[in-house]
Design an enzyme around this catalytic site. Structure first.
Site, short mmCIF file in Angstrom:
data_model
loop_
_atom_site.label_atom_id
_atom_site.label_comp_id
_atom_site.label_asym_id
_atom_site.label_seq_id
_atom_site.Cartn_x
_atom_site.Cartn_y
_atom_site.Cartn_z
N ARG A 146 15.57 6.20 -3.82
CA ARG A 146 14.36 7.04 -4.40
C ARG A 146 12.96 6.89 -3.50
O ARG A 146 12.50 5.84 -3.32
CB ARG A 146 13.99 6.70 -5.72
CG ARG A 146 12.94 7.69 -6.62
CD ARG A 146 12.62 7.38 -7.86
NE ARG A 146 13.81 7.35 -8.76
CZ ARG A 146 14.33 8.50 -9.30
NH1 ARG A 146 13.86 9.65 -9.21
NH2 ARG A 146 15.40 8.22 -10.28
N CYS B 203 -1.44 -4.92 -4.95
CA CYS B 203 -1.58 -4.03 -5.93
C CYS B 203 -3.00 -4.24 -6.46
O CYS B 203 -3.43 -5.06 -6.93
CB CYS B 203 -0.68 -4.98 -7.03
SG CYS B 203 -0.64 -3.70 -8.81
#
Length: 335
Positions: free
Chosen positions: A276, A78
């Site tokens: 998704r 991240c």
């Protein structure tokens, strides 16, 4: 059924397609190891499972970062971690900007709008701004609102329920056996505890992770089964987009065929779950892969950009769904 179908696909056809029961860990490893010449039959079966147990509709969502960067956690993928020398800097979005983003998301036909914050967990300032933002959005936009604010306590879960948040995202990121290679500042079990609080409160649970962070095929199968055990309403499937300045900056991009095998395996593990398309699919799969994924088990997409990386133009995804004759899930069916 074709004459060349392998034993594991034959078992999956009987167990998953016919009975709606997900595959176990050992069988998923077999799926993930299928050779390239079995990829098309695998994707076809995964699509059949999706159509039978979920139907043709596709849920479309947009996301926005309310608080970007400066996160104290060390998630190695991240760029929003304050511990790494990545180019992302801390910033807050104001409420009018949240409302405008929700309006633009709704114009694409999306039924879901997710407010995200780069934090370990929300403080009172963040909770107050989320409450103000949700109230303002609900006053002007006909859209469901989800949140992703890190780890929660019971009082914070209750507050999100009270203001009308419908779904909460908190990714497990990877298999439990690999988690400490990805994050060291909190535990896999701490994330699970938040998910249990969210589910007990009646919020829909959105929980997935990132594929391609150096985990083994066995750990991908482990991860799929661990997700299935949590019974999430939705599983976002991200593929690592190595970000400059992070510990995973030098990892290779996952091969497209491996990404497609993983999508199909997750569908065979979770026949009834919303899967998704999320971050990294553009880099890993490209336009052709997006089509193959939608025909290989995926039944939801994030449109537009992600938190710190660019996505496909929203209209490209909407046009692809129209071409594939996959209707966008109506808002009325999500209320």
């Amino acid at each position: 059924m074709t004459a060349i179908e392998t034993p594991v696909l034959s078992r999956a056809r009987s167990q998953v397609l016919d009975a709606g029961i997900g595959l176990g860990e050992a069988e998923l490893v077999e799926v993930l190891r299928l050779p390239d010449d079995q990829l098309e039959p695998l994707l076809t079966l995964a699509h059949e499972v999706r159509m039978r147990w979920c139907g043709p509709e596709v849920e479309v969502e947009g996301i926005i970062s309310l608080k970007t960067g400066g996160c104290p956690e060390d998630c190695h993928f991240c760029s929003q971690s304050g511990q790494f020398s990545s180019p992302v800097r801390s910033a807050w979005l104001d409420v009018p900007s949240l409302v405008e983003a929700a309006k633009q998301t709704a114009k694409t036909g999306a039924t879901e709008f997710c407010i995200v914050a780069a934090v370990r967990g929300p403080d009172q300032r963040l909770m107050s701004q989320v409450a103000e933002g949700v109230k303002a959005i609900r006053a002007e936009v006909d859209i469901q609102i989800a949140c992703s604010l890190g780890m929660l306590d019971q009082a914070q879960v209750d507050q999100l329920v009270a203001i009308g948040v419908h779904r909460y995202n908190h990714n497990l990121e990877t298999a439990r056996s690999y988690f400490d290679r990805v994050v060291t500042t909190h535990t896999w079990q701490e994330r699970v505890q938040t998910l249990r609080l969210v589910a007990a409160a009646g919020l829909e649970v959105c929980c997935g992770g990132i594929i391609g962070m150096g985990e083994s095929l066995e750990q991908r199968a482990e991860f799929a089964v661990q997700l299935a055990d949590l019974r999430p309403d939705e599983v976002p499937m991200n593929f690592l987009n190595p970000r400059p300045g992070t510990p995973f900056a030098g990892l290779p991009v996952l091969a497209g065929r491996d990404a497609l095998r993983t999508i199909a395996a997750f569908r065979l593990a979770m026949p009834r779950t919303i899967l998704r398309f999320a971050g990294g699919r553009e880099l890993t799969l490209g336009d052709l892969g997006a089509r193959q994924g939608m025909l290989g088990g995926i039944n939801a997409v994030i449109v537009g950009n992600y938190l710190t990386t660019l996505g496909r133009p929203a209209q490209s995804d909407i046009e692809l769904l129209a071409e594939l004759k996959m209707p966008i899930k109506a808002l009325s069916t999500t209320l």
